[in-house]
Scaffold this motif. Structure first.
Motif, mmCIF file in Angstrom:
data_model
loop_
_atom_site.group_PDB
_atom_site.id
_atom_site.type_symbol
_atom_site.label_atom_id
_atom_site.label_comp_id
_atom_site.label_asym_id
_atom_site.label_seq_id
_atom_site.Cartn_x
_atom_site.Cartn_y
_atom_site.Cartn_z
ATOM 1 N N GLY A 22 5.990 -57.557 14.858
ATOM 2 C CA GLY A 22 6.277 -58.626 13.915
ATOM 3 C C GLY A 22 5.171 -58.887 12.920
ATOM 4 N N GLU A 23 3.989 -58.395 13.203
ATOM 5 C CA GLU A 23 2.860 -58.616 12.300
ATOM 6 C C GLU A 23 2.896 -57.642 11.120
ATOM 7 N N SER A 24 1.977 -57.867 10.190
ATOM 8 C CA SER A 24 1.882 -57.040 8.988
ATOM 9 C C SER A 24 0.547 -56.309 8.972
ATOM 10 N N LEU A 25 0.511 -55.237 8.204
ATOM 11 C CA LEU A 25 -0.710 -54.452 8.072
ATOM 12 C C LEU A 25 -0.645 -53.717 6.739
ATOM 13 N N ARG A 26 -1.788 -53.584 6.084
ATOM 14 C CA ARG A 26 -1.840 -52.834 4.836
ATOM 15 C C ARG A 26 -2.772 -51.649 4.993
ATOM 16 N N LEU A 27 -2.241 -50.471 4.712
ATOM 17 C CA LEU A 27 -3.030 -49.249 4.723
ATOM 18 C C LEU A 27 -3.477 -48.916 3.309
ATOM 19 N N SER A 28 -4.627 -48.265 3.213
ATOM 20 C CA SER A 28 -5.156 -47.850 1.917
ATOM 21 C C SER A 28 -5.227 -46.329 1.851
ATOM 22 N N CYS A 29 -5.162 -45.825 0.639
ATOM 23 C CA CYS A 29 -5.220 -44.381 0.404
ATOM 24 C C CYS A 29 -6.145 -44.103 -0.769
ATOM 25 N N ALA A 30 -7.164 -43.307 -0.524
ATOM 26 C CA ALA A 30 -8.115 -42.939 -1.564
ATOM 27 C C ALA A 30 -8.110 -41.434 -1.760
ATOM 28 N N ALA A 31 -8.322 -41.016 -2.979
ATOM 29 C CA ALA A 31 -8.398 -39.589 -3.294
ATOM 30 C C ALA A 31 -9.596 -39.388 -4.220
ATOM 31 N N PRO A 32 -10.769 -39.272 -3.664
ATOM 32 C CA PRO A 32 -11.983 -39.165 -4.463
ATOM 33 C C PRO A 32 -11.913 -38.028 -5.487
ATOM 34 N N GLY A 33 -12.294 -38.340 -6.714
ATOM 35 C CA GLY A 33 -12.313 -37.330 -7.762
ATOM 36 C C GLY A 33 -10.956 -37.054 -8.377
ATOM 37 N N PHE A 34 -9.969 -37.820 -8.006
ATOM 38 C CA PHE A 34 -8.610 -37.609 -8.501
ATOM 39 C C PHE A 34 -8.027 -38.935 -8.933
ATOM 40 N N ALA A 83 -4.126 -46.298 -3.486
ATOM 41 C CA ALA A 83 -2.732 -46.582 -3.179
ATOM 42 C C ALA A 83 -2.679 -47.373 -1.874
ATOM 43 N N TYR A 84 -1.625 -48.147 -1.710
ATOM 44 C CA TYR A 84 -1.490 -48.985 -0.522
ATOM 45 C C TYR A 84 -0.103 -48.816 0.082
ATOM 46 N N LEU A 85 -0.039 -49.024 1.369
ATOM 47 C CA LEU A 85 1.233 -49.114 2.073
ATOM 48 C C LEU A 85 1.232 -50.438 2.820
ATOM 49 N N GLN A 86 1.985 -51.391 2.303
ATOM 50 C CA GLN A 86 2.104 -52.693 2.946
ATOM 51 C C GLN A 86 3.239 -52.619 3.950
ATOM 52 N N MET A 87 2.935 -52.914 5.189
ATOM 53 C CA MET A 87 3.931 -52.826 6.261
ATOM 54 C C MET A 87 4.128 -54.214 6.857
ATOM 55 N N THR A 88 5.356 -54.665 6.877
ATOM 56 C CA THR A 88 5.674 -55.966 7.451
ATOM 57 C C THR A 88 6.686 -55.794 8.574
ATOM 58 N N GLY A 89 6.827 -56.808 9.401
ATOM 59 C CA GLY A 89 7.786 -56.737 10.492
ATOM 60 C C GLY A 89 7.607 -55.509 11.352
ATOM 61 N N LEU A 90 6.350 -55.202 11.677
ATOM 62 C CA LEU A 90 6.077 -53.974 12.426
ATOM 63 C C LEU A 90 6.734 -53.981 13.797
ATOM 64 N N ARG A 91 7.169 -52.806 14.202
ATOM 65 C CA ARG A 91 7.859 -52.610 15.474
ATOM 66 C C ARG A 91 7.093 -51.604 16.315
ATOM 67 N N PRO A 92 7.266 -51.619 17.612
ATOM 68 C CA PRO A 92 6.585 -50.619 18.448
ATOM 69 C C PRO A 92 6.893 -49.194 18.012
ATOM 70 N N GLU A 93 8.088 -48.955 17.508
ATOM 71 C CA GLU A 93 8.445 -47.602 17.067
ATOM 72 C C GLU A 93 7.735 -47.193 15.778
ATOM 73 N N ASP A 94 7.020 -48.094 15.155
ATOM 74 C CA ASP A 94 6.204 -47.748 13.993
ATOM 75 C C ASP A 94 4.846 -47.184 14.415
ATOM 76 N N THR A 95 4.572 -47.207 15.706
ATOM 77 C CA THR A 95 3.305 -46.670 16.212
ATOM 78 C C THR A 95 3.205 -45.190 15.889
ATOM 79 N N ALA A 96 2.139 -44.818 15.196
ATOM 80 C CA ALA A 96 1.971 -43.427 14.762
ATOM 81 C C ALA A 96 0.631 -43.276 14.048
ATOM 82 N N MET A 97 0.276 -42.016 13.798
ATOM 83 C CA MET A 97 -0.829 -41.717 12.883
ATOM 84 C C MET A 97 -0.216 -41.648 11.489
#
Length: 127
Positions: free
Chosen positions: A15-27, A79-93
């Motif tokens: 149910g919680e939220s999390l934001r992932l970040s994505c960087a591409a140095p030099g691009f 770049a960002y990936l905002q994830m809301t309403g997280l579920r156990p099945e969202d568990t992953a790398m």
């Protein structure tokens, strides 16, 4: 090919939220479509989001539509990936990648990547 690195993964509760970040140095991260993928233990990689800033295209599969949002901050070249309403099945790398599509092809379709995977970030959702 540009190498992108994901970060921001964490252990959260359902149910919680999390934001992932994505960087591409030099691009310049808004120059090509950016894709987010995930791989759960024992499963194949699954595309969960794609954005082509230059074409105004975004894509989400049904499994995350309405819960995940991809964005790009050009000023921060991130770049960002905002994830809301997280579920156990969202568990992953989770991974982010710079995608390549042929000229005149519609970006993000299909959402697939066959290059070298950069560093991922672990998201664990507890029930």
């Amino acid at each position: 090919e540009p190498q992108a690195v994901a970060s921001g993964g964490a252990l959260v509760q359902a149910g919680e939220s999390l934001r992932l970040s994505c960087a591409a140095p030099g691009f310049s991260i808004d120059a090509k479509p950016i894709g987010w993928f995930r791989q759960a233990p024992g499963k194949g990689r699954e595309g969960v989001a794609c954005m082509s800033r230059s074409d105004g295209v975004t894509y989400y599969p049904e499994s995350v539509k309405g819960r995940f949002t991809v964005s790009i901050d050009s000023a921060k070249n991130t770049a960002y990936l905002q994830m809301t309403g997280l579920r156990p099945e969202d568990t992953a790398m989770y991974y982010c990648v710079v995608l390549q599509y042929p000229v005149n092809a519609k970006p993000c379709f299909p959402l697939a990547f066959f290059g070298s995977w950069g560093q991922g970030t672990q998201v664990t959702v507890s029930s």
